[in-house]
Design a protein around this motif. Structure first.
Motif, mmCIF file in Angstrom:
data_model
loop_
_atom_site.group_PDB
_atom_site.id
_atom_site.type_symbol
_atom_site.label_atom_id
_atom_site.label_comp_id
_atom_site.label_asym_id
_atom_site.label_seq_id
_atom_site.Cartn_x
_atom_site.Cartn_y
_atom_site.Cartn_z
ATOM 1 N N ALA A 130 -5.476 0.807 -6.351
ATOM 2 C CA ALA A 130 -4.835 1.269 -5.109
ATOM 3 C C ALA A 130 -3.713 2.249 -5.448
ATOM 4 C CB ALA A 130 -4.291 0.081 -4.327
ATOM 5 N N GLU A 132 -3.319 3.952 -8.272
ATOM 6 C CA GLU A 132 -3.839 5.167 -8.914
ATOM 7 C C GLU A 132 -4.519 6.072 -7.898
ATOM 8 O OE1 GLU A 132 -4.509 3.094 -13.269
ATOM 9 O OE2 GLU A 132 -6.244 3.730 -12.118
ATOM 10 N N THR A 133 -5.230 5.457 -6.948
ATOM 11 C CA THR A 133 -5.896 6.263 -5.916
ATOM 12 C C THR A 133 -4.858 6.971 -5.045
ATOM 13 O OG1 THR A 133 -7.749 4.718 -5.910
ATOM 14 C CG2 THR A 133 -7.544 6.165 -4.003
ATOM 15 N N ALA A 134 -3.812 6.242 -4.688
ATOM 16 C CA ALA A 134 -2.761 6.856 -3.864
ATOM 17 C C ALA A 134 -2.148 8.051 -4.594
ATOM 18 C CB ALA A 134 -1.683 5.824 -3.534
ATOM 19 N N ARG A 135 -1.842 7.862 -5.873
ATOM 20 C CA ARG A 135 -1.189 8.935 -6.636
ATOM 21 C C ARG A 135 -2.119 10.133 -6.821
ATOM 22 N NH1 ARG A 135 3.731 9.933 -6.983
ATOM 23 N NH2 ARG A 135 4.140 10.070 -9.207
ATOM 24 N N THR A 136 -3.396 9.831 -7.139
ATOM 25 C CA THR A 136 -4.311 10.938 -7.400
ATOM 26 C C THR A 136 -4.678 11.670 -6.101
ATOM 27 O OG1 THR A 136 -6.181 11.551 -8.821
ATOM 28 C CG2 THR A 136 -6.551 9.769 -7.277
ATOM 29 N N LEU A 137 -4.482 10.999 -4.965
ATOM 30 C CA LEU A 137 -4.729 11.684 -3.683
ATOM 31 C C LEU A 137 -3.487 12.429 -3.202
ATOM 32 C CD1 LEU A 137 -6.964 9.100 -1.791
ATOM 33 C CD2 LEU A 137 -7.631 11.363 -2.597
ATOM 34 N N GLY A 138 -2.490 12.488 -4.051
ATOM 35 C CA GLY A 138 -1.340 13.337 -3.757
ATOM 36 C C GLY A 138 -0.152 12.629 -3.141
ATOM 37 N N ALA A 139 -0.203 11.288 -3.049
ATOM 38 C CA ALA A 139 0.948 10.572 -2.469
ATOM 39 C C ALA A 139 2.142 10.678 -3.408
ATOM 40 C CB ALA A 139 0.585 9.108 -2.245
ATOM 41 N N ARG A 143 5.583 7.296 -0.909
ATOM 42 C CA ARG A 143 4.387 7.006 -0.096
ATOM 43 C C ARG A 143 3.462 6.034 -0.833
ATOM 44 N NH1 ARG A 143 -0.521 10.874 1.878
ATOM 45 N NH2 ARG A 143 -1.256 9.500 3.518
ATOM 46 N N ALA A 144 3.359 6.222 -2.161
ATOM 47 C CA ALA A 144 2.497 5.328 -2.943
ATOM 48 C C ALA A 144 3.048 3.896 -2.905
ATOM 49 C CB ALA A 144 2.388 5.830 -4.375
ATOM 50 N N THR A 147 2.253 2.442 0.354
ATOM 51 C CA THR A 147 0.813 2.160 0.432
ATOM 52 C C THR A 147 0.499 0.824 -0.231
ATOM 53 O OG1 THR A 147 0.312 4.517 0.387
ATOM 54 C CG2 THR A 147 -1.474 3.038 -0.205
ATOM 55 N N ARG A 150 1.606 -1.964 1.850
ATOM 56 C CA ARG A 150 0.684 -2.153 2.975
ATOM 57 C C ARG A 150 -0.565 -2.900 2.511
ATOM 58 N NH1 ARG A 150 -3.789 0.294 5.059
ATOM 59 N NH2 ARG A 150 -3.997 0.278 7.317
ATOM 60 N N GLU A 151 -1.073 -2.502 1.333
ATOM 61 C CA GLU A 151 -2.274 -3.165 0.825
ATOM 62 C C GLU A 151 -2.010 -4.648 0.530
ATOM 63 O OE1 GLU A 151 -5.533 -1.526 0.195
ATOM 64 O OE2 GLU A 151 -4.461 -0.344 1.692
ATOM 65 N N ARG A 153 0.204 -6.529 2.077
ATOM 66 C CA ARG A 153 1.086 -7.003 3.149
ATOM 67 C C ARG A 153 0.905 -8.487 3.468
ATOM 68 N NH1 ARG A 153 -2.855 -3.955 5.076
ATOM 69 N NH2 ARG A 153 -4.052 -4.482 6.928
#
Lengths: 233, 239
Positions: A130, A132-139, A143-144, A147, A150-151, A153
């Motif tokens: 989660a 790594e995906t957030a970071r690689t998607l530009g967060a 924001r990461a 995220t 939230r995951e 929570r």
């Protein structure tokens, strides 16, 4: 002292008749514990996050120290802050002893290790992809972090509820730091202790019922939240 | 005329404990070029992809992304900005497919534009019937398409994929390869790590192989079909 059923009926009568003194005590309890949990949560979750996602020297030691604080009795926390805040203590000039602020401080100290330990477990259970995906998607970093929160929570909410349940029911720190002053620092647990010592069991049981209802509500909420957090099959 | 370089990697070394996983790796990635990266289990394919995406720190390396050679640490921000790494099993955030697609878009976009872009990505990856479905409930092939659609919205210069067709059925593999082809057409550089080079024969321009912690280029494309011969003499070091 009447029978248990008489006392319980009297307690329910006190609650349902809207006894002002009783409801004021309940309000003080919720206010103090609510403020404490709101102040403790952000830094505790940040620490939990760092313990999960950062590798640094002393990390394991910190986790062990935090786990140790989980088992410290509330009265010891109360005593420590009492020494710190008393007139002769290093923080005596703040004149906080026997105030709601002192009770909040004690409850923060009690809630913090619970939030860190349970928050750490919740974040560890979250899938590392989660982040790594957030970071690689530009967060960006912030924001990461949000995220991941939230995951995780459902686990974090469980930590929040467990900590709140612990501090609203503790008596040791509140008694030592608040002084059980009517209309000011008397909360549910200190009132139960006082009324019971006076033989006034009806009010004690009424307040006990409030705590019991609160415990049930928190647990039901927790079950509901954890049920929602089950993975989709 | 050869394509301009996007990324040049030099002298990359990575060790886990006493085990040297990557040694003196040299690699050049060009726009619109598809590189296949093969190698046995534990050869270091995933580690190389993670280093290139800024997720894993190498022991040493020099990276040029158009500003001259710099250390990995100094290049990390550029790597995270321009390189997108897709896991072998793509992670789906808790929420609908639309939510997951929207995550790849920068904040602050007008709502209408944002929705239009998500709709375009849904069309592009043929996800129309799934847009409101909880992403965590999707099949492997559908997750792969959502992750590619997120990548499409993010529009990176370089796309790194770890085993993009592993555990996919034939139809899902065909759809994935079609989407990869359209990335290539758009000039995005692809680096695909896979155990099964044969699935990518129609797509790849270069076949790189990690062998004994070194990166070598397999010049004879026929060797793609005969992985056991990959230590043969026709391997050429990329260093």
């Amino acid at each position: 002292m009447g029978t248990l059923s008489d006392t319980t009926l009297a307690a329910l009568n006190l609650l349902l008749s809207g006894n002002a003194e009783l409801w004021e005590i309940i309000a003080i309890s919720f206010r103090v514990s609510g403020v404490a949990i709101l102040i403790a949560s952000p830094p505790a979750l940040l620490v939990a996050f760092l313990l999960t996602y950062k590798r640094f020297p002393g990390r394991r030691l910190l986790i062990s120290i935090n786990s140790t604080f989980l088992s410290i009795p509330a009265v010891v926390i109360g005593l420590t802050f009492f020494i710190l805040l008393s007139r002769q203590g290093p923080l005596g000039e703040w004149r906080l002893l026997f105030t709601q602020t002192a009770m909040v401080l004690g409850q923060i100290a009690l809630a913090f290790p619970i939030l860190v330990a349970m928050g750490h477990s919740a974040l560890q259970a979250a899938d590392r992809r989660a982040w790594e995906t957030a970071r690689t998607l530009g967060a960006n970093l912030m924001r990461a972090v949000f995220t991941i929160m939230r995951e995780a929570r459902f686990g974090l909410m469980a930590a929040f509820l467990a900590a709140f349940g612990r501090i609203i029911a503790e008596v040791g720190a509140s008694m030592m730091l608040g002084g059980n002053i009517l209309h000011y620092t008397r909360n549910i647990p200190t009132a139960i202790a006082l009324e019971s010592s006076k033989g006034e069991f009806a009010q004690g049981i009424a307040l006990g019922l409030v705590l019991l209802t609160l415990a049930f509500t928190l647990n039901a909420l927790l079950q509901h939240i954890q049920g929602k957090g089950q993975p989709v099959s | 005329m050869s394509n301009p370089l996007i990324l040049t990697l030099s002298a990359l070394n990575k060790r886990f404990g006493k085990r040297q996983v990557l040694q003196e790796i040299e690699l050049v990635l060009r726009p619109g070029e598809c590189n296949l990266l093969s190698g046995g289990n534990g050869a270091g394919k995933t580690t190389l992809l993670r280093i290139l995406s800024g997720l894993e720190k190498p022991d040493s390396s020099r990276i040029d992304m158009g500003n001259g050679f710099q250390s990995w640490r100094r290049s990390r921000a550029d790597l995270q900005k321009n390189v997108l790494y897709l896991h072998q099993q793509p992670y789906m955030f808790d929420g609908s497919v639309r939510y997951n697609l929207g995550y790849a878009l920068p904040g602050g976009l007008p709502k209408q534009l944002r929705n239009n872009m998500i709709d375009s990505a849904i069309d592009w990856a043929e996800l129309n019937h799934l847009h409101d479905t909880p992403a965590k409930s999707l099949s492997g092939g559908e997750r792969q398409r959502v992750s590619l659609a997120r990548a499409w919205l993010r529009n990176p210069q370089i796309l790194l994929m770890d085993e993009p067709t592993a555990n996919l059925d034939q139809e899902a593999r065909r759809r994935t390869l079609d989407l990869l082809r359209s990335f290539k057409k758009e000039g995005i550089s692809l680096l695909l790590a896979s155990h099964d080079p044969i699935h990518f024969s129609s797509l790849i321009d270069r076949h790189l192989h990690l062998y004994d912690s070194h990166l070598v280029e397999i010049e004879d494309q026929k060797l793609m079909q005969i992985p056991q011969l990959q230590s043969h003499v026709s391997l050429r070091s990329t260093a």
